[in-house]
Design a protein around this motif. Structure first.
Motif, PDB file in Angstrom:
ATOM      1  N   ASP A  88       5.863  -2.114  -3.540  1.00  0.00           N
ATOM      2  CA  ASP A  88       6.988  -2.251  -4.467  1.00  0.00           C
ATOM      3  C   ASP A  88       8.123  -1.298  -4.124  1.00  0.00           C
ATOM      4  N   LEU A  89       7.797  -0.058  -3.764  1.00  0.00           N
ATOM      5  CA  LEU A  89       8.834   0.907  -3.397  1.00  0.00           C
ATOM      6  C   LEU A  89       9.592   0.464  -2.149  1.00  0.00           C
ATOM      7  N   LEU A  90       8.871   0.005  -1.149  1.00  0.00           N
ATOM      8  CA  LEU A  90       9.508  -0.406   0.102  1.00  0.00           C
ATOM      9  C   LEU A  90      10.295  -1.699  -0.069  1.00  0.00           C
ATOM     10  N   ALA A  91       9.849  -2.567  -0.961  1.00  0.00           N
ATOM     11  CA  ALA A  91      10.550  -3.830  -1.186  1.00  0.00           C
ATOM     12  C   ALA A  91      11.926  -3.606  -1.800  1.00  0.00           C
ATOM     13  N   LYS A  92      12.120  -2.480  -2.483  1.00  0.00           N
ATOM     14  CA  LYS A  92      13.410  -2.178  -3.107  1.00  0.00           C
ATOM     15  C   LYS A  92      14.421  -1.607  -2.115  1.00  0.00           C
ATOM     16  N   ALA A  93      13.969  -1.179  -0.950  1.00  0.00           N
ATOM     17  CA  ALA A  93      14.879  -0.609   0.055  1.00  0.00           C
ATOM     18  C   ALA A  93      15.500  -1.754   0.851  1.00  0.00           C
ATOM     19  N   PRO A  94      16.827  -1.942   0.786  1.00  0.00           N
ATOM     20  CA  PRO A  94      17.449  -3.117   1.401  1.00  0.00           C
ATOM     21  C   PRO A  94      17.352  -3.161   2.918  1.00  0.00           C
ATOM     22  N   HIS A  95      17.116  -2.022   3.570  1.00  0.00           N
ATOM     23  CA  HIS A  95      17.062  -2.017   5.027  1.00  0.00           C
ATOM     24  C   HIS A  95      15.632  -1.944   5.554  1.00  0.00           C
ATOM     25  N   VAL A  96      14.645  -2.166   4.663  1.00  0.00           N
ATOM     26  CA  VAL A  96      13.242  -2.204   5.061  1.00  0.00           C
ATOM     27  C   VAL A  96      12.741  -3.642   4.983  1.00  0.00           C
ATOM     28  N   ARG A  97      12.095  -4.117   6.048  1.00  0.00           N
ATOM     29  CA  ARG A  97      11.562  -5.480   6.086  1.00  0.00           C
ATOM     30  C   ARG A  97      10.045  -5.409   6.042  1.00  0.00           C
ATOM     31  N   LEU A  98       9.462  -6.053   5.028  1.00  0.00           N
ATOM     32  CA  LEU A  98       8.017  -6.050   4.858  1.00  0.00           C
ATOM     33  C   LEU A  98       7.398  -7.218   5.616  1.00  0.00           C
ATOM     34  N   HIS A  99       6.336  -6.930   6.368  1.00  0.00           N
ATOM     35  CA  HIS A  99       5.648  -7.972   7.119  1.00  0.00           C
ATOM     36  C   HIS A  99       4.557  -8.661   6.296  1.00  0.00           C
ATOM     37  N   ASN A 100       4.275  -8.133   5.110  1.00  0.00           N
ATOM     38  CA  ASN A 100       3.286  -8.779   4.256  1.00  0.00           C
ATOM     39  C   ASN A 100       3.780 -10.156   3.845  1.00  0.00           C
ATOM     40  N   GLY A 101       2.917 -11.143   3.903  1.00  0.00           N
ATOM     41  CA  GLY A 101       3.321 -12.471   3.464  1.00  0.00           C
ATOM     42  C   GLY A 101       3.605 -12.534   1.980  1.00  0.00           C
ATOM     43  N   LYS A 102       2.880 -11.775   1.191  1.00  0.00           N
ATOM     44  CA  LYS A 102       3.100 -11.714  -0.251  1.00  0.00           C
ATOM     45  C   LYS A 102       2.665 -10.338  -0.737  1.00  0.00           C
ATOM     46  N   ARG A 103       3.020 -10.054  -1.992  1.00  0.00           N
ATOM     47  CA  ARG A 103       2.677  -8.742  -2.536  1.00  0.00           C
ATOM     48  C   ARG A 103       1.169  -8.599  -2.624  1.00  0.00           C
ATOM     49  N   PRO A 104       0.635  -7.450  -2.157  1.00  0.00           N
ATOM     50  CA  PRO A 104      -0.811  -7.225  -2.304  1.00  0.00           C
ATOM     51  C   PRO A 104      -1.200  -7.211  -3.776  1.00  0.00           C
ATOM     52  N   GLN A 105      -2.325  -7.777  -4.076  1.00  0.00           N
ATOM     53  CA  GLN A 105      -2.809  -7.816  -5.449  1.00  0.00           C
ATOM     54  C   GLN A 105      -3.721  -6.621  -5.690  1.00  0.00           C
ATOM     55  N   ASP A 106      -3.117  -5.552  -6.224  1.00  0.00           N
ATOM     56  CA  ASP A 106      -3.919  -4.363  -6.472  1.00  0.00           C
ATOM     57  C   ASP A 106      -4.906  -4.623  -7.611  1.00  0.00           C
ATOM     58  N   LEU A 107      -6.054  -3.991  -7.527  1.00  0.00           N
ATOM     59  CA  LEU A 107      -7.101  -4.198  -8.512  1.00  0.00           C
ATOM     60  C   LEU A 107      -6.799  -3.421  -9.785  1.00  0.00           C
ATOM     61  N   THR A 108      -7.530  -3.755 -10.832  1.00  0.00           N
ATOM     62  CA  THR A 108      -7.294  -3.129 -12.133  1.00  0.00           C
ATOM     63  C   THR A 108      -7.544  -1.621 -12.064  1.00  0.00           C
ATOM     64  N   LEU A 109      -6.574  -0.866 -12.545  1.00  0.00           N
ATOM     65  CA  LEU A 109      -6.687   0.588 -12.587  1.00  0.00           C
ATOM     66  C   LEU A 109      -6.182   1.051 -13.939  1.00  0.00           C
ATOM     67  N   SER A 110      -6.927   1.914 -14.582  1.00  0.00           N
ATOM     68  CA  SER A 110      -6.556   2.361 -15.920  1.00  0.00           C
ATOM     69  C   SER A 110      -5.242   3.129 -15.895  1.00  0.00           C
ATOM     70  N   ALA A 111      -4.557   3.151 -17.034  1.00  0.00           N
ATOM     71  CA  ALA A 111      -3.288   3.872 -17.131  1.00  0.00           C
ATOM     72  C   ALA A 111      -3.479   5.350 -16.827  1.00  0.00           C
ATOM     73  N   HIS A 112      -4.605   5.909 -17.239  1.00  0.00           N
ATOM     74  CA  HIS A 112      -4.881   7.329 -16.981  1.00  0.00           C
ATOM     75  C   HIS A 112      -5.000   7.587 -15.484  1.00  0.00           C
ATOM     76  N   ASP A 113      -5.717   6.714 -14.781  1.00  0.00           N
ATOM     77  CA  ASP A 113      -5.873   6.883 -13.337  1.00  0.00           C
ATOM     78  C   ASP A 113      -4.544   6.680 -12.602  1.00  0.00           C
ATOM     79  N   GLN A 114      -3.716   5.789 -13.140  1.00  0.00           N
ATOM     80  CA  GLN A 114      -2.424   5.550 -12.497  1.00  0.00           C
ATOM     81  C   GLN A 114      -1.555   6.808 -12.523  1.00  0.00           C
ATOM     82  N   ILE A 115      -1.619   7.568 -13.605  1.00  0.00           N
ATOM     83  CA  ILE A 115      -0.835   8.805 -13.700  1.00  0.00           C
ATOM     84  C   ILE A 115      -1.228   9.755 -12.578  1.00  0.00           C
ATOM     85  N   GLY A 116      -2.517   9.903 -12.339  1.00  0.00           N
ATOM     86  CA  GLY A 116      -2.962  10.772 -11.265  1.00  0.00           C
ATOM     87  C   GLY A 116      -2.588  10.246  -9.891  1.00  0.00           C
ATOM     88  N   MET A 117      -2.661   8.925  -9.712  1.00  0.00           N
ATOM     89  CA  MET A 117      -2.358   8.331  -8.414  1.00  0.00           C
ATOM     90  C   MET A 117      -0.885   8.474  -8.059  1.00  0.00           C
TER      91      MET A 117
END
Length: 282
Positions: A88-117
Motif C-alpha cells: 500500500d505504501l509503495l502503491a501511493k508513490a507515483p514513480h514506483v511501479r509494482l510488479h505484483n499482479g494484484k494486492r497481496p491478501q494479508d491474513l487477519t491480524l488483530s488491531a493490537h498486533d498491528q500497532i506493534g507491526m
C-alpha cells in the motif's frame, strides 16, 4: 534486514529460512523511477523464496529481506500484514511501479498486533532511501550511484542514520582573506556541456567511498535526497565543513578533475567569448 545482490542470492545462509517479507528491487532509471515486487515467506521459506525468484523473475537486481530474530520470529499473519502494508505504501508513490499482479491478501491480524507491526515500517523505508529507492515523488532526476556489488556473502545491514552530521566551525584569530565567490552554478556546467546529468562525483579524500550524482536540475543526489549546494553533501560525508567545489571530483579521460576545475574552464570560455565580441560604442 538483509540487502542481497541478485548474484549472491544462492549464498544466503539457511538461518534466513524463517517467516518474513521481502522486496525485489529494479534499478532506478534516469528519472528516479523504479519497480518493485513485494512478497512474504511462510515459516521456513524466506531464503528459499528468494532463490525461487531467480528463476521466476528476471527484473530485480537487489533484494531487501525483513525478518525478526530467531527467538521471536514473525508468525504468518504478521508477515502477511507487513507484505500488504508495504504494498500500500509503495502503491501511493507515483514513480514506483509494482510488479505484483494484484494486492497481496494479508491474513487477519488483530488491531493490537498491528500497532506493534507498524514500528517495523519506518526502518524499512529509511533503508530504501539509503539505497536510493526513495518514496519522495519530488525527486525526478538520476538517483544516487549504486554501491559496487559485493564480492563475498550478502551483508546483513543495520538501518543507517541519514541525518546530517553536526558541523562545528571556529573563528580564526587572524583576519581571513575574502573568500572567492563565483556566480557559476552546477547547472551552468551542465548547460555548457562540461557536466552530464547522471555523472557520479567521487570525494577527494580516498578513504571516503560514498558518491554523489549530478541531477538534471543541477542539484546533487546524495543518500537518497537532492542537495542544493555541493558543499552540503561534502560536509555531511566528511563530518566537517568542506568546500564542495574542491571536494567533489569527476572522472574524465584526463583523470579526476574537481568541480572547481570545471568552473574555471567555463569562466575561461566566458572570458574568451567576451573578448571575441566587439564592444559597442554609442
Amino acid at each position: 534486514m538483509a540487502v542481497v545482490e541478485r548474484a549472491h542470492a544462492t549464498k544466503l545462509h539457511e538461518s534466513w529460512n524463517v517467516p518474513g517479507a521481502y522486496l525485489l528491487l529494479d534499478r532506478p532509471d534516469a528519472l528516479g523511477r523504479w519497480g518493485v515486487y513485494v512478497g512474504m515467506a511462510a515459516p521456513g521459506t524466506l531464503a528459499h523464496r528468494l532463490r525461487d525468484h531467480l528463476r521466476a523473475r528476471d527484473h530485480w537486481y537487489r533484494a531487501v529481506l525483513i525478518r525478526r530474530d530467531n527467538e521471536h520470529p514473525f508468525h504468518t499473519s504478521q508477515a502477511g500484514w507487513l507484505e500488504g502494508h508495504l504494498y500500500d505504501l509503495l502503491a501511493k508513490a507515483p514513480h514506483v511501479r509494482l510488479h505484483n499482479g494484484k494486492r497481496p491478501q494479508d491474513l487477519t491480524l488483530s488491531a493490537h498486533d498491528q500497532i506493534g507491526m507498524r514500528t517495523c515500517v519506518p526502518p524499512i523505508i529509511d533503508l530504501l532511501h539509503f539505497l536510493s529507492h526513495t518514496l519522495n515523488p519530488k525527486i525526478a532526476a538520476p538517483p544516487q550511484a549504486m554501491a559496487a556489488e559485493e564480492s563475498g556473502s550478502p551483508a546483513v545491514l543495520a538501518v543507517p542514520r541519514t541525518a546530517p552530521a553536526t558541523v562545528r566551525t571556529t573563528e580564526a584569530s587572524s583576519p581571513r582573506r575574502p573568500r572567492y565567490r563565483s556566480s557559476i552554478t552546477v547547472r551552468d556546467l551542465i548547460e555548457a556541456g562540461l557536466l552530464t546529468p547522471g555523472t557520479s562525483l567521487v570525494p577527494k579524500p580516498s578513504h571516503l567511498r560514498e558518491q554523489a550524482v549530478v541531477n538534471l536540475d543541477g542539484t546533487l543526489q546524495f543518500r537518497g535526497t537532492p542537495r542544493e549546494k555541493p558543499s552540503d553533501p561534502a560536509s555531511e560525508l566528511a563530518g566537517s565543513q568542506q568546500n564542495g567545489w574542491e571536494f567533489w571530483r569527476v572522472d574524465t579521460r584526463q583523470g579526476l578533475v574537481s568541480l572547481s576545475d570545471l568552473r574555471s574552464e567555463l569562466e575561461r570560455r566566458q572570458a574568451a567569448s567576451r573578448a571575441a565580441t566587439p564592444s559597442r560604442t554609442e
